[in-house]
Scaffold this active site. Structure first.
Site, PDB file in Angstrom:
ATOM      1  N   ASP A   1       0.850  -1.194   0.000  1.00  0.00           N
ATOM      2  CA  ASP A   1       0.000   0.000   0.000  1.00  0.00           C
ATOM      3  C   ASP A   1       0.881   1.238   0.000  1.00  0.00           C
ATOM      4  O   ASP A   1       2.103   1.148   0.107  1.00  0.00           O
ATOM      5  CB  ASP A   1      -0.892   0.005   1.248  1.00  0.00           C
TER       6      ASP A   1
ATOM      7  N   ASP B   1       0.581   3.656   2.365  1.00  0.00           N
ATOM      8  CA  ASP B   1       0.427   4.292   3.664  1.00  0.00           C
ATOM      9  C   ASP B   1      -0.630   5.401   3.532  1.00  0.00           C
ATOM     10  O   ASP B   1      -1.372   5.433   2.546  1.00  0.00           O
ATOM     11  CB  ASP B   1       1.771   4.822   4.185  1.00  0.00           C
TER      12      ASP B   1
END
Length: 285
Positions: free
Chosen positions: A210, A212
């Site tokens: 991802d 973040d």
């Protein structure tokens, strides 16, 4: 203990494929620091003996802050492990590091708060160099292996290790990004510190799940797990070649990290401490 292993893999249970190994067995190991996260799976792959340690225990039941990393690393030292390959899911702090990319980091920034990170206390002091926290020799080999297989790999980068188990606030994430860090995770510390104290080479295959929360999308555990599962196949593929190709003849600084680092006079180290830490310090005293 008669069991021995050359290479250890630490990570989530999804990367373990015991079917590639011969003569598979599970061993329970006691250490002066308690039990490791779980039993350790050992098997042969060609002329190499490999062991797998599920970092969070089978079923992912141990929080990052609750990991008994001292027991985990000490158990691997008792097995005679020379090289550790740690698999870790991470968030990206750089636009160019997209989910499903792979990073082989070369630096760590420690933001943990409450984790025992040394074997050496209560009567023994060791000041050990830690300027380069990942083994450069092993890391370089893994980069070459991953690139040869066509994966999108970044060589080097800074892994900021947060305490967790919560993900970052937006403010934290933006600060880490502004500081130029590359990836963020929760497990490199104290594993890397303890591996160096144990004179075991430690390197990491960090897989991006991802962006973040500095990015426009929020981090959700569903997305992290989804991408982590997609990354597992790549990690398995790389690890199989690592088992076969990583040299066990070490020319790096890791193997002699304690040379000259034990500050306490040998005759002042309590006998029980010497006995307890003999697998780590025996050859240096």
């Amino acid at each position: 203990m008669n069991e021995k292993a050359d290479i250890a893999i630490i990570g989530g249970s999804g990367i373990y494929d015991a079917s590639i190994l011969d003569n598979v067995r599970e061993v329970d190991i006691d250490t002066p620091f308690g039990k490791p996260s779980d039993s350790i799976t050992i098997g042969e792959y060609g002329d190499r003996t490999v062991c797998f340690l599920p970092r969070h225990g089978k079923g992912h039941r141990i929080s990052p802050s609750e990991l008994n990393s001292r027991a985990n690393i000490f158990a691997l030292k008792k097995l005679g492990v020379k090289r550790i390959i740690a698999a870790s899911a991470v968030g990206s702090l750089k636009e160019e590091l997209a989910p499903l990319d792979i990073v082989i980091p070369d630096q760590i920034y420690d933001r943990t708060k409450s984790r025992p990170s040394t074997f050496f206390e209560d009567g023994i002091v060791v000041h050990m160099g830690f300027a380069d926290p990942f083994c450069p020799e092993a890391s370089s080999s893994i980069v070459d292996i991953a690139k040869s297989k066509g994966y999108n790999v970044k060589e080097g980068g800074t892994y900021v290790c947060m305490e967790g188990p919560q993900f970052s606030t937006r403010a934290e994430s933006r600060v880490y990004k502004a500081l130029g860090f590359d990836i963020i995770g929760m497990t490199a510390i104290p594993e890397a510190k303890l591996a160096r104290e144990a004179e075991i080479c430690y390197t990491m295959i960090a897989t991006v799940t991802d962006y973040d929360v500095w990015h426009e999308e929020d981090v959700t555990i569903e997305k992290v797990i989804e991408n982590a599962m997609k990354n597992e196949a790549a990690v398995k593929d790389i690890i199989v070649d690592c088992i076969e190709k990583l040299s066990l003849d070490r020319g790096c600084m890791c193997k002699d990290a304690l040379a000259g680092a034990i500050t306490t006079a040998a005759d002042m180290i309590p006998y029980e401490k010497k006995r307890m830490l003999e697998p780590l310090i025996g050859r240096h005293l």
